[in-house]
Write a protein that holds these residues in place. Structure first.
Motif, short mmCIF file in Angstrom:
data_model
loop_
_atom_site.label_atom_id
_atom_site.label_comp_id
_atom_site.label_asym_id
_atom_site.label_seq_id
_atom_site.Cartn_x
_atom_site.Cartn_y
_atom_site.Cartn_z
N GLY A 51 35.68 42.34 37.11
CA GLY A 51 35.34 41.03 37.59
C GLY A 51 36.03 39.90 36.85
N LYS A 81 39.46 45.07 38.79
CA LYS A 81 38.70 46.30 38.99
C LYS A 81 39.23 47.37 38.02
CE LYS A 81 38.37 45.34 43.97
NZ LYS A 81 38.66 45.87 45.33
N ARG A 112 43.19 38.84 45.61
CA ARG A 112 42.74 38.83 44.20
C ARG A 112 43.86 38.41 43.24
NH1 ARG A 112 41.39 43.42 41.78
NH2 ARG A 112 42.73 44.77 43.07
N ASN A 124 42.68 38.05 39.40
CA ASN A 124 41.26 37.74 39.42
C ASN A 124 40.47 38.91 39.98
OD1 ASN A 124 41.89 35.10 38.54
ND2 ASN A 124 42.10 34.36 40.63
N SER A 125 39.19 38.89 39.75
CA SER A 125 38.29 39.94 40.27
C SER A 125 38.84 41.33 39.94
CB SER A 125 38.11 39.78 41.79
OG SER A 125 37.58 38.51 42.09
#
Length: 115
Positions: free
Chosen positions: A15, A85, A65, A82-83
């Motif tokens: 995240g 995983k 992302r 971003n975001s």
């Protein structure tokens, strides 16, 4: 001899965000492609994102992302991630190509995303 210097990798929780940078050791006035690739353990190197002229491309798994951008004055390419995983964990490499046949790789920067 041109070298590409990468920075910005590291360890981040799922995240979170990281911003990778890749700068050439000298001006390359004829760049026509700047891109990012990644290689996870046991897997082949894969393209992540690229800029060539007005064309920007992303692998499906990072669309929405990641954002690639470039600074033409500094011959630098960035990858805003971003975001993140856990499956984004890999060594990330930048790749720069010129219209006169130059083809350069960075040394790689580790990105590790913990769950």
């Amino acid at each position: 001899q041109v070298q590409l210097a990468e920075s910005g990798g590291g360890l981040v929780q799922a995240g979170g965000s990281l911003r990778l940078s890749c700068a050439a050791s000298r001006r390359l006035f004829t760049i026509n492609f700047m891109g990012w690739y990644r290689q996870a353990p046991g897997k082949q190197r894969e393209p992540v994102a690229s800029i060539s002229g007005d064309s920007v491309n992303y692998v499906d798994s990072v669309k929405g992302r990641f954002t690639i951008s470039r600074d033409n004055e500094r011959d630098t390419v960035y990858l805003q991630m971003n975001s993140l995983k856990p499956e984004d964990t890999a060594v990330y490499y930048c790749n720069v190509r010129t219209i006169i046949g130059g083809y350069y790789w960075g040394q790689g920067t580790q990105v590790t995303v913990s769950s």
